[in-house]
Structure formats: structure tokens, C-alpha cells
Design a protein around this motif. Structure first.
Motif, PDB file in Angstrom:
ATOM      1  N   ALA A 127       0.884  -1.163   0.000  1.00  0.00           N
ATOM      2  CA  ALA A 127       0.000   0.000   0.000  1.00  0.00           C
ATOM      3  C   ALA A 127       0.923   1.215   0.000  1.00  0.00           C
ATOM      4  O   ALA A 127       1.847   1.295   0.812  1.00  0.00           O
ATOM      5  CB  ALA A 127      -0.879  -0.001   1.245  1.00  0.00           C
ATOM      6  N   HIS A 173      -3.794   6.512  -7.654  1.00  0.00           N
ATOM      7  CA  HIS A 173      -4.910   7.028  -6.854  1.00  0.00           C
ATOM      8  C   HIS A 173      -6.244   6.575  -7.453  1.00  0.00           C
ATOM      9  O   HIS A 173      -7.164   6.223  -6.719  1.00  0.00           O
ATOM     10  CB  HIS A 173      -4.861   8.560  -6.776  1.00  0.00           C
ATOM     11  CG  HIS A 173      -3.916   9.076  -5.748  1.00  0.00           C
ATOM     12  ND1 HIS A 173      -4.317   9.607  -4.554  1.00  0.00           N
ATOM     13  CD2 HIS A 173      -2.559   9.132  -5.738  1.00  0.00           C
ATOM     14  CE1 HIS A 173      -3.263   9.977  -3.844  1.00  0.00           C
ATOM     15  NE2 HIS A 173      -2.188   9.694  -4.547  1.00  0.00           N
ATOM     16  N   VAL A 179      -7.060   3.917  -8.905  1.00  0.00           N
ATOM     17  CA  VAL A 179      -7.403   2.514  -8.630  1.00  0.00           C
ATOM     18  C   VAL A 179      -7.275   2.177  -7.140  1.00  0.00           C
ATOM     19  O   VAL A 179      -7.260   1.006  -6.759  1.00  0.00           O
ATOM     20  CB  VAL A 179      -6.535   1.529  -9.470  1.00  0.00           C
ATOM     21  CG1 VAL A 179      -6.766   1.744 -10.963  1.00  0.00           C
ATOM     22  CG2 VAL A 179      -5.062   1.623  -9.108  1.00  0.00           C
ATOM     23  N   ASP A 180      -7.197   3.204  -6.293  1.00  0.00           N
ATOM     24  CA  ASP A 180      -7.042   3.009  -4.844  1.00  0.00           C
ATOM     25  C   ASP A 180      -5.801   2.185  -4.510  1.00  0.00           C
ATOM     26  O   ASP A 180      -5.834   1.312  -3.639  1.00  0.00           O
ATOM     27  CB  ASP A 180      -8.299   2.374  -4.229  1.00  0.00           C
ATOM     28  CG  ASP A 180      -9.505   3.284  -4.313  1.00  0.00           C
ATOM     29  OD1 ASP A 180      -9.324   4.518  -4.197  1.00  0.00           O
ATOM     30  OD2 ASP A 180     -10.626   2.771  -4.519  1.00  0.00           O
ATOM     31  N   GLY A 181      -4.703   2.491  -5.193  1.00  0.00           N
ATOM     32  CA  GLY A 181      -3.440   1.833  -4.897  1.00  0.00           C
ATOM     33  C   GLY A 181      -2.479   2.721  -4.128  1.00  0.00           C
ATOM     34  O   GLY A 181      -1.465   2.246  -3.629  1.00  0.00           O
ATOM     35  N   GLU A 210      -2.266   6.675  -1.696  1.00  0.00           N
ATOM     36  CA  GLU A 210      -2.926   7.808  -1.029  1.00  0.00           C
ATOM     37  C   GLU A 210      -1.872   8.850  -0.683  1.00  0.00           C
ATOM     38  O   GLU A 210      -0.745   8.497  -0.353  1.00  0.00           O
ATOM     39  CB  GLU A 210      -3.574   7.377   0.294  1.00  0.00           C
ATOM     40  CG  GLU A 210      -4.731   6.436   0.195  1.00  0.00           C
ATOM     41  CD  GLU A 210      -5.284   6.056   1.578  1.00  0.00           C
ATOM     42  OE1 GLU A 210      -4.827   6.618   2.598  1.00  0.00           O
ATOM     43  OE2 GLU A 210      -6.165   5.189   1.610  1.00  0.00           O
ATOM     44  N   LEU A 250      -7.531  -3.888   4.040  1.00  0.00           N
ATOM     45  CA  LEU A 250      -7.471  -2.652   3.254  1.00  0.00           C
ATOM     46  C   LEU A 250      -6.065  -2.435   2.697  1.00  0.00           C
ATOM     47  O   LEU A 250      -5.894  -2.140   1.510  1.00  0.00           O
ATOM     48  CB  LEU A 250      -7.898  -1.457   4.109  1.00  0.00           C
ATOM     49  CG  LEU A 250      -7.741  -0.081   3.449  1.00  0.00           C
ATOM     50  CD1 LEU A 250      -8.626   0.045   2.214  1.00  0.00           C
ATOM     51  CD2 LEU A 250      -8.058   1.024   4.454  1.00  0.00           C
ATOM     52  N   GLN A 254      -5.399  -4.855  -0.033  1.00  0.00           N
ATOM     53  CA  GLN A 254      -6.155  -4.522  -1.244  1.00  0.00           C
ATOM     54  C   GLN A 254      -5.505  -3.361  -1.993  1.00  0.00           C
ATOM     55  O   GLN A 254      -5.390  -3.390  -3.215  1.00  0.00           O
ATOM     56  CB  GLN A 254      -7.608  -4.190  -0.900  1.00  0.00           C
ATOM     57  CG  GLN A 254      -8.490  -4.000  -2.121  1.00  0.00           C
ATOM     58  CD  GLN A 254      -8.539  -5.245  -3.009  1.00  0.00           C
ATOM     59  OE1 GLN A 254      -8.915  -6.314  -2.547  1.00  0.00           O
ATOM     60  NE2 GLN A 254      -8.137  -5.113  -4.263  1.00  0.00           N
ATOM     61  N   MET A 255      -5.052  -2.351  -1.240  1.00  0.00           N
ATOM     62  CA  MET A 255      -4.334  -1.241  -1.877  1.00  0.00           C
ATOM     63  C   MET A 255      -3.092  -1.760  -2.600  1.00  0.00           C
ATOM     64  O   MET A 255      -2.820  -1.380  -3.741  1.00  0.00           O
ATOM     65  CB  MET A 255      -3.916  -0.192  -0.841  1.00  0.00           C
ATOM     66  CG  MET A 255      -4.989   0.783  -0.440  1.00  0.00           C
ATOM     67  SD  MET A 255      -4.345   1.995   0.756  1.00  0.00           S
ATOM     68  CE  MET A 255      -3.245   2.978  -0.290  1.00  0.00           C
ATOM     69  N   ASN A 287      -4.081  -3.619  -5.673  1.00  0.00           N
ATOM     70  CA  ASN A 287      -4.512  -2.674  -6.716  1.00  0.00           C
ATOM     71  C   ASN A 287      -3.311  -2.044  -7.417  1.00  0.00           C
ATOM     72  O   ASN A 287      -3.285  -1.910  -8.644  1.00  0.00           O
ATOM     73  CB  ASN A 287      -5.392  -1.571  -6.121  1.00  0.00           C
ATOM     74  CG  ASN A 287      -6.720  -2.080  -5.586  1.00  0.00           C
ATOM     75  OD1 ASN A 287      -7.134  -3.203  -5.868  1.00  0.00           O
ATOM     76  ND2 ASN A 287      -7.379  -1.253  -4.797  1.00  0.00           N
TER      77      ASN A 287
END
Length: 178
Positions: free
Chosen positions: A117, A135, A137-139, A141, A160, A163-164, A167
Motif C-alpha cells: 500500500a 490514486h 485505482v485506490d493503490g 494515497e 485494506l 487490497q491497496m 490494486n
């Protein structure tokens, strides 16, 4: 891999980045009641003594890779060259250096390749398009003002963070195939 889920890597940090990262780590650790691990890999290992001093000021006793420490240390100062892949593999959460100070940021694709992440500061002009795609694809922040809360949120939610990381890796693989 529960250990990996609770490990934060600050990758290729520059002068001026280590103190705010350490403060965010300390805040996250307080919020979670401990159990967090930190690896700081300075961009230039010659800065290791300065980073160690910043750690000591916060009551942290870093294990130093240059002295033979391994990635299991609760606070590791990765002050060697050629081992970044090892540190990416050890951490689920990666803060990319060069982005908290106006250096333009380092590539997000290395941590993406390892399924991390990705968190970064506001200074990503060297890779602005890449970070924008991550950002989307929510990979990745941008670290908020309260970076400690962001670290605590990801470290307390391994699904979470994973998953990041997935992604980010999927986007990397898709781009490699294009």
C-alpha cells in the motif's frame, strides 16, 4: 505475514522527511497500543547516524542493518545499499521518500511490484501521472495532515492495506502488458 501487515517502510527518505515520519509512526503506535514495526531506509546511507539520532530523541532504539540486524527488528534502520527489495517484501505499507520534501518523489512502481500500500507526501512531480493513476485505482494515497492516523488506519486494517497493494500491483502489471 501478520508481521508484514504491521510493518511500515519509509523508502529512500531524504533529509527533512525522517522526523515527520517518525512522529507519525509514534502517533500510530500510541493509537494502536504498540505492535507496529518501522523500517527506515535513507536514500543516502551516509545520513544513517542523523536518522539514528532522530530515532533516539523519540526513545526508539533502532537496530542497524549495517551492524547485521535483520528485518525482524521492531525499529530497523536499513542503512545499507542494494536491499530495497527485501524491505518492500517485509512491509505492507510503504511511504515513498522524496515526496514529503520538494524532491519530486521516487517511483511508486517498486513498492507496487511488491504489493505494498503506497503512501506519499505532496511532492510527486517526478511521477505525477503515475501517482494519479495509482490514486484512481485506490493503490496509493497522499498522506493527510494527520499522517499518524493514516498509518494507524492501514496498519489496523490489513485487508485494506493488502487490497491497496494488490490494486497497485495489478495496475503495474496491466501497464507492463500494454
Amino acid at each position: 505475514p501478520e508481521t508484514r501487515a504491521r510493518t511500515i517502510l519509509a523508502a529512500s527518505t531524504h533529509e527533512g522527511e525522517d522526523a515527520p515520519i517518525l512522529d507519525a509512526f509514534m502517533a500510530a503506535r500510541r493509537a494502536l497500543g504498540g505492535g507496529l514495526r518501522l523500517i527506515i531506509a535513507p536514500r543516502h546511507p551516509v545520513r544513517a547516524d542523523d536518522v539514528a539520532a532522530l530515532m533516539a530523541q523519540r526513545g526508539l532504539a533502532p537496530a542497524r542493518r549495517s551492524a547485521g540486524a535483520d528485518e525482524s527488528a521492531p525499529v530497523l534502520l536499513a542503512d545499507t545499499m542494494g536491499e530495497m527489495g527485501r524491505w518492500y517484501d517485509a512491509a505492507a505499507i510503504c511511504i515513498t521518500g522524496g515526496s514529503l520534501v520538494p524532491k519530486g518523489g521516487h517511483t511508486p512502481w517498486e513498492p507496487a511490484a511488491h504489493g505494498c500500500a503506497i503512501l506519499h507526501g505532496p511532492h510527486v512531480s517526478n511521477f505525477s501521472e503515475d501517482y494519479a493513476l495509482l490514486h484512481a485505482v485506490d493503490g496509493a494515497e497522499t498522506l493527510p495532515q494527520d499522517a499518524g492516523a493514516a498509518l494507524a488506519r492501514l496498519a489496523s486494517d490489513p485487508v485494506l492495506a493488502a487490497q491497496m497493494g494488490a490494486n497497485a500491483r495489478a495496475l503495474l502489471l496491466k501497464r507492463a502488458g500494454d
